[in-house]
Design a protein around this motif. Structure first.
Motif, mmCIF file in Angstrom:
data_model
loop_
_atom_site.group_PDB
_atom_site.id
_atom_site.type_symbol
_atom_site.label_atom_id
_atom_site.label_comp_id
_atom_site.label_asym_id
_atom_site.label_seq_id
_atom_site.Cartn_x
_atom_site.Cartn_y
_atom_site.Cartn_z
ATOM 1 N N ALA A 2 0.956 -1.190 -0.123
ATOM 2 C CA ALA A 2 0.069 0.376 0.307
ATOM 3 C C ALA A 2 0.634 1.271 -0.283
ATOM 4 O O ALA A 2 1.852 1.713 0.896
ATOM 5 C CB ALA A 2 -0.989 -0.239 1.454
ATOM 6 N N SER A 33 1.109 -4.229 5.243
ATOM 7 C CA SER A 33 -0.454 -4.487 5.234
ATOM 8 C C SER A 33 -1.449 -4.193 6.391
ATOM 9 O O SER A 33 -2.079 -4.101 6.933
ATOM 10 C CB SER A 33 -1.002 -5.353 4.332
ATOM 11 N N PRO A 56 -6.402 -5.097 6.018
ATOM 12 C CA PRO A 56 -5.210 -5.341 5.164
ATOM 13 C C PRO A 56 -5.516 -6.341 4.280
ATOM 14 O O PRO A 56 -6.647 -6.887 4.656
ATOM 15 C CB PRO A 56 -4.649 -6.207 6.379
ATOM 16 N N GLU A 57 -4.427 -6.613 3.213
ATOM 17 C CA GLU A 57 -4.814 -7.369 2.871
ATOM 18 C C GLU A 57 -5.229 -9.173 3.096
ATOM 19 O O GLU A 57 -3.957 -8.996 4.416
ATOM 20 C CB GLU A 57 -4.079 -7.580 1.413
#
Length: 68
Positions: A2, A33, A56-57
Motif C-alpha cells: 500500500a 499491510s 489489510p489484504e
C-alpha cells in the motif's frame, strides 16, 4: 503493498518486507499491510478527520498435510 504519502515531519513505519524505516514529509512509501491502520492513524495533521479503518489484504497461506 500500500502506497502512502508522509504528511507529518517524520514517520516511522514498516515497509512491505517488514523492515522498520523512517521517512520525512512528502515522501511516498510502501507500507506493510499489517501496519496500515497504525500508519494512517499517526500520519495526520492537526484538525484532520479520523481516518477510515484500513483493512489489510488477506494473507496468502498454504495448508500442510500431516505426515502419516
Amino acid at each position: 503493498m500500500a502506497e502512502r504519502a508522509v504528511r507529518v515531519a517524520m514517520m516511522a513505519y514498516r515497509d512491505v518486507d517488514g523492515t522498520h524505516r523512517y521517512a520525512t514529509a512528502g515522501a511516498v512509501v510502501d507500507v506493510h499491510s499489517d501496519a496500515l491502520a497504525r500508519f494512517d492513524r499517526l500520519n495526520r495533521l492537526m484538525g484532520d478527520p479520523e481516518p477510515e479503518e484500513a483493512k489489510p489484504e488477506p494473507k496468502k497461506t498454504t495448508t500442510r498435510r500431516k505426515a502419516d
